[in-house]
Design an enzyme around this catalytic site. Structure first.
Site, PDB file in Angstrom:
ATOM      1  N   GLY A 475      39.330 104.054  64.822  1.00 39.66           N
ATOM      2  CA  GLY A 475      40.197 105.504  64.689  1.00 39.66           C
ATOM      3  C   GLY A 475      39.987 106.332  65.144  1.00 39.66           C
ATOM      4  O   GLY A 475      40.829 107.674  65.936  1.00 39.66           O
ATOM      5  N   VAL A 476      39.067 106.449  65.451  1.00 40.75           N
ATOM      6  CA  VAL A 476      37.800 107.708  66.732  1.00 40.75           C
ATOM      7  C   VAL A 476      38.769 107.926  67.734  1.00 40.75           C
ATOM      8  O   VAL A 476      39.459 109.303  68.280  1.00 40.75           O
ATOM      9  CB  VAL A 476      36.551 108.222  66.138  1.00 40.75           C
ATOM     10  CG1 VAL A 476      36.342 110.027  67.001  1.00 40.75           C
ATOM     11  CG2 VAL A 476      35.995 108.393  64.926  1.00 40.75           C
ATOM     12  N   THR A 555      32.313 103.791  69.366  1.00 42.49           N
ATOM     13  CA  THR A 555      31.633 102.683  68.857  1.00 42.49           C
ATOM     14  C   THR A 555      30.664 103.215  68.056  1.00 42.49           C
ATOM     15  O   THR A 555      30.287 104.429  68.187  1.00 42.49           O
ATOM     16  CB  THR A 555      30.977 101.407  70.250  1.00 42.49           C
ATOM     17  OG1 THR A 555      29.985 102.164  70.843  1.00 42.49           O
ATOM     18  CG2 THR A 555      32.248 101.621  71.147  1.00 42.49           C
ATOM     19  N   LYS A 579      25.553 108.114  65.524  1.00 40.95           N
ATOM     20  CA  LYS A 579      23.841 108.529  65.558  1.00 40.95           C
ATOM     21  C   LYS A 579      23.468 107.299  66.333  1.00 40.95           C
ATOM     22  O   LYS A 579      21.943 107.790  65.781  1.00 40.95           O
ATOM     23  CB  LYS A 579      23.678 108.540  64.188  1.00 40.95           C
ATOM     24  CG  LYS A 579      24.536 110.034  63.526  1.00 40.95           C
ATOM     25  CD  LYS A 579      24.682 110.175  61.888  1.00 40.95           C
ATOM     26  CE  LYS A 579      24.612 108.845  60.721  1.00 40.95           C
ATOM     27  NZ  LYS A 579      26.449 108.861  61.045  1.00 40.95           N
ATOM     28  N   VAL A 609      26.389 115.155  62.755  1.00 36.91           N
ATOM     29  CA  VAL A 609      26.734 115.810  61.650  1.00 36.91           C
ATOM     30  C   VAL A 609      27.154 116.496  61.144  1.00 36.91           C
ATOM     31  O   VAL A 609      28.132 117.549  62.144  1.00 36.91           O
ATOM     32  CB  VAL A 609      25.372 116.193  61.473  1.00 36.91           C
ATOM     33  CG1 VAL A 609      25.043 116.869  60.245  1.00 36.91           C
ATOM     34  CG2 VAL A 609      24.343 115.890  61.818  1.00 36.91           C
ATOM     35  N   LEU A 613      33.269 119.731  61.939  1.00 37.59           N
ATOM     36  CA  LEU A 613      32.071 121.274  61.628  1.00 37.59           C
ATOM     37  C   LEU A 613      31.274 121.527  62.935  1.00 37.59           C
ATOM     38  O   LEU A 613      30.447 120.388  63.042  1.00 37.59           O
ATOM     39  CB  LEU A 613      31.444 121.017  60.342  1.00 37.59           C
ATOM     40  CG  LEU A 613      31.986 120.717  58.971  1.00 37.59           C
ATOM     41  CD1 LEU A 613      31.274 120.711  58.097  1.00 37.59           C
ATOM     42  CD2 LEU A 613      33.306 121.875  58.760  1.00 37.59           C
ATOM     43  N   ASP A 678      22.463 107.069  55.538  1.00 42.40           N
ATOM     44  CA  ASP A 678      22.972 107.688  55.823  1.00 42.40           C
ATOM     45  C   ASP A 678      23.022 109.643  56.407  1.00 42.40           C
ATOM     46  O   ASP A 678      22.796 109.533  57.318  1.00 42.40           O
ATOM     47  CB  ASP A 678      24.572 107.085  56.219  1.00 42.40           C
ATOM     48  CG  ASP A 678      25.172 107.513  57.193  1.00 42.40           C
ATOM     49  OD1 ASP A 678      24.863 107.533  58.250  1.00 42.40           O
ATOM     50  OD2 ASP A 678      26.720 108.700  56.946  1.00 42.40           O
ATOM     51  N   LYS A 682      21.851 111.613  59.639  1.00 43.56           N
ATOM     52  CA  LYS A 682      21.740 113.004  59.613  1.00 43.56           C
ATOM     53  C   LYS A 682      21.075 114.178  59.407  1.00 43.56           C
ATOM     54  O   LYS A 682      20.594 115.151  60.334  1.00 43.56           O
ATOM     55  CB  LYS A 682      23.157 113.324  58.794  1.00 43.56           C
ATOM     56  CG  LYS A 682      24.043 112.549  58.973  1.00 43.56           C
ATOM     57  CD  LYS A 682      25.304 113.000  58.282  1.00 43.56           C
ATOM     58  CE  LYS A 682      26.303 111.998  58.361  1.00 43.56           C
ATOM     59  NZ  LYS A 682      27.325 111.764  57.015  1.00 43.56           N
ATOM     60  N   GLY A 798      35.908 111.661  59.119  1.00 44.22           N
ATOM     61  CA  GLY A 798      37.833 111.388  59.177  1.00 44.22           C
ATOM     62  C   GLY A 798      37.882 111.235  60.383  1.00 44.22           C
ATOM     63  O   GLY A 798      37.571 112.248  61.252  1.00 44.22           O
TER      64      GLY A 798
END
Ligand code: ADP
Ligand code: ASP
Ligand code: MG
Length: 815
Positions: A475-476, A555, A579, A609, A613, A678, A682, A798
């Protein structure tokens, strides 16, 4: 009269021979034409192999066989297309030529090295046969042909292998030939004759020179050199990306360009054309419509001064040093004289300002002879230490920038050195051509392509290019490609160009060249047969010669994250959307940063993170300017933000989790979200970012669910079992509500670095109180931001927001 020369690449097969014949015919309709031909492609190379030092008879015969096969294949296929072609006659000539060549090889087999006159005969067979083939094509098309024998008519002086033509003598000879007006004139390139009538050759690539000579001898009004590229480019278009075709250049520029290695022209070609004021056009046999490059007498005043970047490889630099150089003014000229006498070409000279150091560059193949000559010449001086031992640096290349009056170009040298500096390429010597048409640097051969690309882009390509090696097209990754496509025009207006060089997933890799339109990458990717693995990736990165190159890891592959140090060491920036690297051991975390610092490359991970944002950059900005974190509290999980938001609307934990899953907020098994790990990851990244040297295990996680839930790997089963927890959460929510609070899953960094993730009751004054529906919020209490904290709030997951975060990292590479 017009002269047309066709190079080996234009005579590579039957179709090309016939296409050349078409061009000849078309031109003949307008005026008389003289044709100079080179050998069919590859043949000269095979013949040169024969005369290499260590080759035995059988290997030599093999090379002959290969050459013969090419010629026979050519005429066979010509016959197929043009049925009246004189196949048998031509075949007989080819067979005879190669039989004679075999005899030569048997006769000289006992010698270690073929005499130079024999070498010249061997190397020139291809040209002889090109003429025979073309003559018979033209005759079968009912043309009259006059063949000029270059051994008898192109009179030259010098060595057998690199002769220089006497134009006046040649002109006299040619003027005696009776050439009818309607005849097509044919002459083999590369070949000439000495005053004894022996065959000599004009140096590799020499048929361009033959063409220029014949053009002068026949008083041609134009000399056309037909080759396999559209003309002269700002650099070799087969080696360098983003090159531009030059519409026209001056004789002087063309001379300098060929002298400094642009293979498109033999270095001696232009001088006679300039002397006789004959314009020259370089044209492409495979693209007849292209106008090509015009080389002529011209006033450059209104043009871009810079014309091209060229290279000569396989260079050795001699370093002659010692007091004698200062004392004896003749020393340098003596060296130059003796090398000239021995036909050793000095390509570049530099002298230190202290005048006791003199460097010169020659082709590596001449090193041994040069060393012997120098040692003989200065035997005594070396013994008496008036000269130090002569040093040689091998495996070098000369990179030259060619143009008219280029020293007047402001910033030129600073641009050259800054782009080489950015690529960490050392310059061993620099020389400004006395002709004012070139500036050259000597560098290691292994760096030549990267240096040329970098300097070419800096000088000719008016844009900053970012070269992307993208791994991961989930997706990304896909969103990122779409965003790059969408922003193409916008960025172009800012002189920024993003070039995606490779696209890979765990199975395949697609190498994008200039012919692949990024818009259709999915189609090309599907068709790609290249397998992907780390070895292949590393190999392609090792050969990467672009400045501003970035590996983007979209990935979640841990093995790939372990390669970041390696990528950075190879000179690439790294952008990670996962991460893995930042939550691995502190040792690896620091190693990436130390390597990036040492290599002056960037490691960017803004999306680790809060997805898009601006968390990491904001934190770095604060701390780089002297702020300190007092405490941090944040909702760092979109799925948990959603679930805990729903709880206060009296929705059951199991139902809220199911809804979150259905909306795509959770991992495939929501059990992973509810484990809190998770969020801990972060938090670890944030804590490390503000300077706390901690590991993941140092973070205290208060689990949302009891331990035994971990065993439900099946999602359905997990969601079913989750109902067991509904009642407990109804109670917890109620209790919080009674005191005006809501439940939130919060990550906390306390002063001193203690980190925890747990469910907290949050009152209505707290900025986290209203954060739900999948939103993230991060509150930083710092020296500057207190008592009201700095709050970053927004969607933290997203594909689109994450891709845009990666995209902004990408632009930070150059901004
Ligand atoms: P031919 O067989 O026609 O003589 P060459 O191989 O000798 O052709 O010369 C053409 C080649 O020169 C091109 O294919 C290209 O790779 C190379 N070349 C080097 N520098 C330049 C340049 N600045 N512009 C165009 N071509 C160049
Ligand atoms: N065939 C010769 C060579 O390959 C001459 C030429 O192509 O110009 O060097
Ligand atoms: Mg050539």
């Amino acid at each position: 009269m017009k002269l047309l020369k066709f190079g080996g690449t234009s005579l590579a097969n039957a179709k090309k021979f016939l296409c050349v014949a078409d061009i000849i015919e078309k031109n003949k309709n307008h005026e008389q034409v003289a044709i100079v031909l080179s050998a069919p492609a590859k043949i000269t190379n095979y013949l040169v192999n024969i005369i290499e030092n260590n080759i035995n008879i059988n290997q030599a015969l093999e090379q002959i066989e290969l050459s013969e096969k090419i010629c026979i294949e050519i005429i066979k296929n010509i016959k197929k297309i043009q049925s009246n072609f004189l196949y048998e006659e031509t075949k007989k000539i080819i067979k005879t030529e190669f039989n004679q060549l075999q005899n030569i090889i048997y006769n000289f087999a006992s010698l270690k090295k073929y005499p130079e006159n024999i070498q010249a005969i061997i190397m020139s067979r291809g040209e002889i046969l090109s003429i025979e083939i073309m003559k018979n094509i033209l005759i079968s098309r009912f043309h009259q042909v006059t063949i000029i024998n270059p051994v008898e008519n192109i009179i030259s002086k010098g060595s057998f292998l690199n002769s220089k033509v006497d134009i006046n003598a040649s002109k006299k000879c040619i003027s005696k030939i009776n050439i009818k007006n309607d005849n097509i004139i044919l002459m083999a390139g590369f070949i000439a004759g000495n005053n004894k009538g022996e065959l000599v050759i004009l140096g590799r690539n020499g048929s361009d020179y033959s063409a220029a000579i014949l053009a002068c001898c026949l008083n041609s009004k134009l000399c056309e050199i037909w080759t396999d590229v559209d003309g002269v480019f700002t650099a070799d278009p087969r080696k360098i990306f983003n090159t531009f075709l030059l519409k026209s250049i001056s004789y002087e520029e063309a001379m300098e360009l060929s002298y400094f290695g642009a293979k498109v022209l033999h270095p001696r070609t232009i001088e006679p054309l300039k002397d006789f004021n004959i314009p020259c056009i370089i044209k492409n046999t495979s693209n007849i419509k292209s106008k090509g490059t015009l080389i002529c007498q011209k006033n450059n005043s209104n043009e871009n001064m810079l014309k091209s970047v060229t290279n000569i490889d396989d260079i050795a630099m001699f370093i002659v040093s010692g007091d004698l150089i200062k004392q004896n003014n003749n020393l340098i000229s003596k060296i130059l004289d003796i090398l000239k006498k021995e036909n050793i070409n000095i390509i570049l000279i530099t002298q230190s300002s202290s005048k006791n150091n003199f460097n010169f560059c020659i082709l590596e193949k001449d090193t041994k002879r040069t060393m012997i000559l120098l040692n003989q010449l200065y035997e005594l001086e070396l013994k008496e230490k008036l000269l130090n031992n002569i040093n040689i640096i091998r495996n070098l290349s000369i990179l030259s920038i060619i143009g008219f009056n280029i020293f007047q170009k402001s910033n030129l040298t600073s641009k050259i050195f800054s782009s080489l500096g950015k690529s960490k390429i050392n310059v061993l010597a620099i020389s400004q051509g006395s002709s004012k048409y070139s500036i050259s640097v000597v560098i290691k051969k292994k760096n030549i392509l990267q240096s040329m690309q970098t300097i070419h882009d800096e000088l000719f390509y008016n844009k900053t290019i970012i070269n992307v090696f993208l791994i991961g097209i989930g997706g990304v990754g896909k969103s990122l490609i779409n965003q790059i496509l969408k922003q193409k025009k916008f960025l172009e207006n800012k002189n920024i160009e993003i070039k995606i060089r490779t696209i890979a997933n765990s199975k395949k890799i697609l190498f994008l060249n200039n012919c692949i339109d990024l818009k259709h990458w999915e189609k090309y990717f599907k068709e790609s047969k290249e397998k992907f693995n780390l070895e292949i990736l590393n190999k392609s990165l090792k050969n990467n010669c672009f400045l501003n190159s970035v590996v983007i890891d979209c990935t979640s592959d841990e093995n790939l994250s372990k390669q970041y140090v390696n990528f950075i060491s190879k000179g690439l920036h790294v952008i990670a959307s996962n991460k893995k690297a930042n939550t691995s051991s502190l040792e690896y975390y620091n190693k990436i940063r130390n390597t990036a610092l040492k290599e002056n490359k960037k490691f960017l991970y803004e999306t680790n993170v809060g997805a898009g944002l601006p968390v990491i950059q904001t934190l770095q900005n604060l701390f780089h300017t002297g702020d300190n974190l007092i405490c941090f509290k944040g909702i760092l999980s979109g799925s948990l933000s959603f679930i805990f938001g729903k709880l206060e609307e009296n929705i059951l934990l199991s139902d809220a989790t199911k809804q979150a899953k259905d909306l795509g907020f959770t991992e495939p098994n929501p059990c992973d979200d509810l484990s809190g790990i998770d969020v801990a990851r972060k938090l670890l990244i944030l804590a490390r970012e503000v300077g706390y040297e901690i590991e993941l295990k140092d973070i205290e996680i208060e689990p949302i669910l009891p331990e035994h839930f971990k065993k439900y790997h099946n999602t359905e089963e997990f969601l079913y079992k989750l109902k067991e927890m509904d009642a407990i959460f109804i109670e917890r929510v109620k209790k919080a509500k009674n005191s005006g609070k809501v439940l939130r899953f919060v990550g906390t960094i306390e002063k001193g670095g203690k980190c925890s993730v747990k469910i907290e009751e949050i009152n209505s004054n707290n900025p986290l109180y209203k954060v739900k529906n999948g939103e993230n919020a991060l509150t930083f209490y710092t020296n500057y931001y207190q008592p009201i904290p700095l709050v970053l709030r927004g969607y933290g997951a997203g594909n689109n927001v994450t891709a845009s975060g990666v995209f902004s990292d990408l632009l930070r590479i150059i901004l």
